[in-house]
Structures are given as C-alpha cells and as structure tokens.
Design a protein around this motif. Structure first.
Motif, PDB file in Angstrom:
ATOM      1  N   HIS A 163      57.212  36.952  40.923  1.00 42.13           N
ATOM      2  CA  HIS A 163      56.165  37.002  42.006  1.00 42.13           C
ATOM      3  C   HIS A 163      56.838  36.603  43.423  1.00 42.13           C
ATOM      4  CE1 HIS A 163      53.825  38.160  38.606  1.00 42.13           C
ATOM      5  NE2 HIS A 163      52.944  38.785  39.332  1.00 42.13           N
ATOM      6  N   ARG A 406      52.260  33.968  42.399  1.00 44.72           N
ATOM      7  CA  ARG A 406      51.583  34.751  41.644  1.00 44.72           C
ATOM      8  C   ARG A 406      49.963  34.493  41.842  1.00 44.72           C
ATOM      9  NH1 ARG A 406      53.490  33.108  36.914  1.00 44.72           N
ATOM     10  NH2 ARG A 406      51.440  31.843  36.334  1.00 44.72           N
ATOM     11  N   ARG A 407      49.762  33.004  42.132  1.00 39.04           N
ATOM     12  CA  ARG A 407      48.134  32.760  42.010  1.00 39.04           C
ATOM     13  C   ARG A 407      47.844  33.531  43.330  1.00 39.04           C
ATOM     14  NH1 ARG A 407      49.854  28.090  39.873  1.00 39.04           N
ATOM     15  NH2 ARG A 407      50.101  27.077  41.722  1.00 39.04           N
ATOM     16  N   TYR A 409      48.863  36.052  44.805  1.00 32.29           N
ATOM     17  CA  TYR A 409      48.928  37.559  44.877  1.00 32.29           C
ATOM     18  C   TYR A 409      47.507  37.701  44.040  1.00 32.29           C
ATOM     19  CZ  TYR A 409      50.044  42.124  42.740  1.00 32.29           C
ATOM     20  OH  TYR A 409      50.119  43.333  42.425  1.00 32.29           O
ATOM     21  N   GLU A 410      47.241  36.958  42.907  1.00 36.51           N
ATOM     22  CA  GLU A 410      46.114  37.524  42.047  1.00 36.51           C
ATOM     23  C   GLU A 410      44.831  37.283  42.801  1.00 36.51           C
ATOM     24  OE1 GLU A 410      46.663  35.069  38.729  1.00 36.51           O
ATOM     25  OE2 GLU A 410      47.998  36.328  37.534  1.00 36.51           O
ATOM     26  N   GLU A 412      44.545  37.356  46.274  1.00 37.49           N
ATOM     27  CA  GLU A 412      44.221  38.436  47.194  1.00 37.49           C
ATOM     28  C   GLU A 412      43.820  39.956  46.535  1.00 37.49           C
ATOM     29  OE1 GLU A 412      48.177  39.025  48.754  1.00 37.49           O
ATOM     30  OE2 GLU A 412      48.301  37.176  49.957  1.00 37.49           O
ATOM     31  N   ASN A 413      44.313  39.939  45.449  1.00 35.67           N
ATOM     32  CA  ASN A 413      43.857  41.371  44.735  1.00 35.67           C
ATOM     33  C   ASN A 413      42.368  41.159  44.319  1.00 35.67           C
ATOM     34  OD1 ASN A 413      46.143  42.466  44.792  1.00 35.67           O
ATOM     35  ND2 ASN A 413      46.914  42.125  42.745  1.00 35.67           N
ATOM     36  N   ASP A 414      42.184  40.069  43.946  1.00 35.18           N
ATOM     37  CA  ASP A 414      40.407  40.058  43.346  1.00 35.18           C
ATOM     38  C   ASP A 414      39.544  39.813  44.613  1.00 35.18           C
ATOM     39  OD1 ASP A 414      41.228  39.312  40.884  1.00 35.18           O
ATOM     40  OD2 ASP A 414      41.379  37.035  41.208  1.00 35.18           O
ATOM     41  N   ASN A 415      40.235  39.512  45.919  1.00 35.72           N
ATOM     42  CA  ASN A 415      39.259  39.450  47.162  1.00 35.72           C
ATOM     43  C   ASN A 415      39.448  40.515  47.850  1.00 35.72           C
ATOM     44  OD1 ASN A 415      38.450  36.891  46.482  1.00 35.72           O
ATOM     45  ND2 ASN A 415      40.128  35.924  47.479  1.00 35.72           N
ATOM     46  N   GLY A 416      40.177  41.908  47.442  1.00 35.86           N
ATOM     47  CA  GLY A 416      40.489  42.929  48.205  1.00 35.86           C
ATOM     48  C   GLY A 416      39.347  43.806  48.132  1.00 35.86           C
ATOM     49  N   THR A 419      36.278  44.868  45.180  1.00 38.25           N
ATOM     50  CA  THR A 419      36.036  43.832  44.341  1.00 38.25           C
ATOM     51  C   THR A 419      34.451  43.370  44.481  1.00 38.25           C
ATOM     52  OG1 THR A 419      36.693  42.145  45.943  1.00 38.25           O
ATOM     53  CG2 THR A 419      38.134  42.761  44.148  1.00 38.25           C
TER      54      THR A 419
END
Length: 419
Positions: A163, A406-407, A409-410, A412-416, A419
């Motif tokens: 990552h 990695r945290r 990245y995760e 950003e995906n959770d808040n994208g 969601t």
C-alpha cells in the motif's frame, strides 16, 4: 501410456514458448529478481561453509578463455567483468530513459533524487573513512559502501510495500540508478591502473559505430549489435578500464524517442528484452561466485574487530540512511525541489535504510579494492552484515509505513462517494 501425437519432453530442454514467456516475465518483476539473487547468495554461503568448500573454490578460480588476447580469466572474473556488464547495460538504459522521458527530465524534479543519491554516496564514504582511519586503518575501501543494490532493494520494497505510494518506488528507482552509475564512474576513475590508449580508442570508435547504427541509421537486428557489443567490451577490458563501463556506455547510447513504426521507445524495449538475462543469469551468477565467504563466530568477530570491515558495515547501515535522508532534506530546504505530496519524511527514511543494501556493486568494488584474499573475505563479510542490517531495519520501518498508508487508503474508501 504416452499420447503418440505428443512429442516427448526433453529433460532440461528448451521450454515451450508460453513457458519461456512466463519465466521471462517473472524475472522482470523486482520480487522474483530479488529472490533469485538472494537464493544465489545463500547457495554461495552454504557451499563455501560446507566440506564442499574446496570444490567451490576450484570452480570459482577455474580459468578459461583466449590467452592470446589476455582473456583467460577465472570464472569469478568472467562473472564480475563479463556478465555484470549486462546488469550495467540495463542500468544505463534505465538512466537514459529517466533523463529523457522520466523523472530526471525536469530539473526541479531531478534535484531531489540526484542530491539524495550524491549524499548517499558521499556520507557512507565519509563514515567509512572516519571509522577506518580512527582505528588505524586506511582509506582503501572508501568506495565499497557507496552503492545500492537495485534488485535487492526493489525486491524488498515490492514484497513489503503493498500500500506504499508509487512515488516511493519511483524515488528509489531513480536514486538507485543514479547511485549505480555513480559507482561505476568511481570504478572507472579510481580503480584503473594502466591505460592502453589504442584499445580505448578502438572502444570509443566501436561506441560511435553503435550510436550511428542504432540512432542515425535505425538499423534493427541483434546480429548487428551483439558482435559489436562483444568487441566494445573486449577493447574496454584491454584498455585497462573495468569492462562493465562498456555496458553503461552502450545503455546510455540507446534511443529513447518513440519509433514512428512501432510507437515504442527502443531503450525501454531493449531493456525489457535484456532484463531477464540480467536478473536471471548475470547478477545471480556474479553473486554465486562473489558471496561465498567462510563465516563463523570467530570470522564475524574478526571482521567487525578490524577497522576497514567495520567502516564498510557502518557505511552501509548508518552512512546510507544519513546521506540520503540528509541530502533529500537539504535539496528541499535550499532548492526549489519539493517532496511528492504522497510521501512523508518517514517514507524517505525507510527508503534510505533500504538503500543500505549494497550487495552486488559493493562486492564488485570490494574485489577491486582488496586484491588480498584474506582482507577481501573480511570485507565481504562486512558487506553481508551491513546489507542484512539495512534490510532488516528497512523492513520494520516499511511495514509500519505500509500499515499507515493502508489505513489512510481504507479511510478514504470508507468516506468516499456512496458510503
């Protein structure tokens, strides 16, 4: 019962095309190339520390070649002067690509890795000198800890950095290429004893013909260039300069502009074709016959108890991280260079630690700087210890940084969106 329509497979015969393609593509990846190099080094160490050590020495020291042309060399010499030229050819091609179409084409972007690379060569040499001379040693091995092993470093980064930002790999690659070309320049300037100008003139004329055929005439076909490359290599060797310099020179002469017919860059294409030979044959064979040193508790203590081997080990493990991190900081502080927004200074420090893996080129310079076999064995032990310490420290920090990215990245995906 064998199918009569199928041809029998020959043991150790030529692989079918799909399998050859798979093996070649695998060897182009940093992970596999680094693993092959690691396996070759491990085999050398095991072989040299078993009852079969005499067989290892016999194979390593076996001489063959053309005596009339002063090319009757040992197996170890052929791998260091001959096969390693392929490795430096690829390094030269990568540097040419970076200079023309990569990170180094923009002065503002190039300043950071170039200054970091210079710091990563100067500070390890200084650390070596301070440690060695303060304990009664000499400056003989100052150049041993200046080099970074591209294959090992990128291999470790590929395994650990799932990552990590892609900018970190680009930084390490640019840094390592500049570093290795700097190291081979040091070899050419400081480890050349006798110059034979007629042979060197022939090598220069050969390089001119290489450039004319490749860049001006756009001649294709390996059957033109392989004999010419061998002639250039032989003339460079006869000229008194370490023959691997010929590899870098030919790599730098490759054309980077896209071909109108194929739309691809010849330097990239040729490096792509040659890289499996470099990663799968040239570098591992060099490691096999260079890394075989006898290691015991007594020899480790003797190596690190001597001034010059201790200077080499600390130059790699301490000098590299100080030089690269310090050089990068100075470039950002006093020039217009800026750190990539995706990177933090902790990432740069991790890469600086990783650059302390100086295996391949450090072993090459060690052999040139220490012709005495006993002294060379201590220096090789120090290179292995310094590189191992750098790799372990880098792995710890890279794993921490990888977890951090990695945290992010995760998160950003959770808040994208969505969601």
């Amino acid at each position: 019962m064998q199918d009569p329509g199928r041809k029998p497979r020959t043991f150790l015969g030529r692989l079918p095309l799909p399998e050859r393609t798979f093996v070649a593509d695998a060897l182009r990846t940093e992970t596999v190339g680094g693993m092959v190099l690691l396996i070759a080094a491990a085999v050398a160490l095991v072989w040299a520390n078993t009852p079969l050590s005499s067989a290892y020495e016999s194979v390593r020291d076996f001489r063959f070649g053309i005596e009339a042309l002063d090319l009757k060399l040992s197996v170890a010499h052929w791998t260091a002067d001959g096969l390693l030229t392929v490795f430096f050819f690829v390094a030269g091609a990568e540097l040419k690509r970076e200079l023309v179409a990569g990170e180094l084409r923009h002065p503002g972007t190039a300043v950071l890795p170039v200054v970091a690379a210079i710091g990563g060569m100067a500070v390890p040499a200084l650390v070596y000198g301070l440690v060695a001379t303060s304990a009664g040693g000499t400056w003989n091995g100052w150049a041993v800890p200046v080099a970074t092993d591209i294959a090992f470093a990128l291999g470790v980064l590929a395994v650990i950095g799932t990552h990590l930002p892609s900018a970190l790999r680009a930084f390490l690659l640019t840094l390592a290429v500049v570093d290795d070309v700097g190291a081979i320049a040091i070899v050419a300037v400081f480890y050349t004893s006798t110059i034979h100008f007629p042979a060197l003139l022939g090598a220069v004329l050969g390089l001119g013909l290489f450039f004319h055929l490749h860049d001006r005439r756009r001649v294709h076909g390996w059957y033109w260039y392989v004999p010419l490359a061998l002639a250039i290599w032989g003339l460079t060797h006869a000229g008194g300069i370490h023959a691997t310099v010929a590899g870098v020179a030919m790599g730098l002469l490759l054309r980077v502009a896209k071909d109108g017919e194929s739309g691809r860059r010849p330097a990239e294409h040729i490096a792509h074709l040659v890289r499996p030979l470099s990663a799968g044959v040239a570098v591992p064979l060099f490691a096999l016959f260079a890394a075989g040193v006898s290691i015991s508790g007594e020899s480790l203590g003797a190596a690190l108890g001597r001034a010059e081997p201790l200077g080499v080990a600390l130059g790699l493990a301490v000098g590299k991280v100080l030089g690269i991190s310090g050089g990068a900081y100075l470039a950002v502080r006093f020039t217009r260079a800026r750190l990539n927004p995706d990177l933090a200074w902790a990432d740069v420090t991790a890469v600086a630690m990783l650059a302390g893996i100086g295996f391949t080129v450090s072993l090459l310079i060690g052999e040139l700087a220490y012709p005495d076999p006993t002294e060379l064995a201590y220096i090789k032990t120090a290179i292995l210890l310094g590189s191992l310490a750098s790799a372990l420290l880098a792995c710890v920090l890279l794993r921490l940084r990888n977890s951090k990215h990695r945290r992010l990245y995760e998160a950003e995906n959770d808040n994208g969106p969505g969601t």
